[in-house]
Design a protein around this motif. Structure first.
Motif, PDB file in Angstrom:
ATOM      1  N   ASN A 155       0.787  -1.233   0.000  1.00  0.00           N
ATOM      2  CA  ASN A 155       0.000   0.000   0.000  1.00  0.00           C
ATOM      3  C   ASN A 155       0.822   1.288   0.000  1.00  0.00           C
ATOM      4  OD1 ASN A 155      -2.693  -1.028  -0.013  1.00  0.00           O
ATOM      5  ND2 ASN A 155      -2.460  -1.631   2.129  1.00  0.00           N
TER       6      ASN A 155
ATOM      7  N   ALA B  91       0.150   3.850  -2.848  1.00  0.00           N
ATOM      8  CA  ALA B  91      -1.222   4.367  -2.850  1.00  0.00           C
ATOM      9  C   ALA B  91      -1.520   5.215  -1.616  1.00  0.00           C
ATOM     10  CB  ALA B  91      -2.213   3.215  -2.926  1.00  0.00           C
TER      11      ALA B  91
ATOM     12  N   GLU C  98      -4.816   0.489  -2.304  1.00  0.00           N
ATOM     13  CA  GLU C  98      -4.280  -0.069  -3.543  1.00  0.00           C
ATOM     14  C   GLU C  98      -5.199  -1.201  -3.987  1.00  0.00           C
ATOM     15  OE1 GLU C  98      -1.467  -0.644  -6.686  1.00  0.00           O
ATOM     16  OE2 GLU C  98      -1.651   0.955  -5.216  1.00  0.00           O
TER      17      GLU C  98
END
Length: 351
Positions: free
Chosen positions: A268, A271, A331
């Motif tokens: 992640n 993102a 994400e």
């Protein structure tokens, strides 16, 4: 500043050293006159002491709480609730015992008082995960939120160093995911920052000196804050994977969190760059995922799924189940990337 909604959770918290002395008064404050006292088999002695403290207020003891809150254990506990005429629950222990208390509350709406002895944080959440037929499902319901929590730092002094480490990493996971949650807000961000930093400084101190009251206090304080984070916003990929692995393979809960967290953070990072930066700063690290894995190694927590009992044959069914009902995640979930994440976590590769 982005718009947000924040709902405070109405749990009464007593925090300090020696606060178990307030147990009887707090049970009476809830209007409970026949409490069923819960624990795991390992903590039977501790729960017997609590029952002695409660005297006539203790209606019985049920010491069969188990990891991942198996439904069959809850059904046995429900029979004991009925047998002793319990009008309230006192749960003493970690996430397994707290989960059992919540499962009973869901079915009966009985008031709960929780005395945590680990850093699990479940006591601060309206979330319950139950396991049946190899599948763990979670729900969020205000009925399962404990009414009162007594944090007594002295009860954590006997928590073994290894369990302290993995329980602390479990708590840190709640804060990490709160920082990139879909419904995150500035209040929870502050608690996540503070909780993460408190645990990051406390856990190495506990490893070095297990009876350090300052380190133990910081860890329990951090776990409380991280638990509030878990209860206040939605979780994402990390918790989905941990619930999947725990339910399918009966892996130890906290250890699974310790292993998966750095890899979920890496998944992640692009993102959620702001969250990653906050995690890295709280850890005093240059990179969030690497910092989490370095902390796990420093405190002796496991870093591979293989070392906590998973087999390579479990990766494919775990991928399929994780993709079957995915949580929101910053994400997007891509099957090939989830497979790669689990393979790296299985082998203990660098995050």
């Amino acid at each position: 500043m982005q718009a947000f909604t924040y709902t405070g959770l109405p749990t009464r918290v007593i925090f300090g050293i020696g606060t178990l002395d307030k147990l009887t008064a707090e049970v009476e404050r809830l209007g409970v006159s026949r409490a069923l006292v819960l624990s795991t088999p390992r903590q039977r002695e501790m729960v017997e002491d609590a029952a002695r403290r409660l005297g006539a207020l203790a209606a019985g003891i049920f010491s069969e709480a188990a990891m991942h809150t198996p439904v069959d254990v809850t059904e046995r506990a429900m029979r004991e609730v009925e047998r002793c005429g319990a009008d309230g629950i006192v749960a003493i222990g970690g996430g397994s015992t707290t989960g059992l208390g919540k499962a009973i509350a869901l079915r009966t709406n009985l008031p709960q008082l929780v005395v945590p002895t680990t850093y699990a944080g479940s006591e601060m959440t309206p979330i319950l995960g139950e396991t049946e037929h190899g599948r763990k499902t979670t729900l969020r319901n205000p009925k399962v939120l404990p009414e009162t929590v007594i944090y007594d730092v002295s009860l954590t002094l006997e928590l073994p160093v290894k369990l302290s480490a993995v329980s602390g990493m479990n708590a840190i996971a709640h804060a990490v995911e709160a920082l990139y949650a879909q419904d995150r807000n500035p209040v929870v961000d502050l608690m996540a920052d503070e909780g993460l930093a408190a645990l990051a400084r406390a856990l190495p101190g506990i490893v070095a000196k297990p009876d350090d009251l300052d380190a133990r206090s910081d860890a329990l304080y951090g776990a409380w804050l991280c638990g509030i984070c878990l209860g206040s916003v939605g979780m994402a990929l990390h918790h989905k994977l941990c619930h999947t692995l725990g339910g399918m393979f009966d892996l130890p809960h906290a250890e699974t969190h310790a292993v998966i967290l750095p890899h979920a953070m890496r998944y992640n990072t692009n993102a959620a760059p702001a969250a990653a930066a906050k995690v890295a700063r709280a850890l005093g690290a240059g990179d969030a995922a690497r910092g989490l894995q370095d902390l796990a190694r420093r405190v002796g927590a496991p870093v591979s799924l293989r070392e906590i009992g998973m087999t390579a044959e479990g990766i494919e069914p775990a991928v399929a189940q994780a993709m079957s009902n995915p949580y929101w995640n910053p994400e997007p979930l891509v099957e090939t990337r989830i497979r790669e994440l689990l393979e790296r976590a299985f082998h203990g590769s660098d995050a």
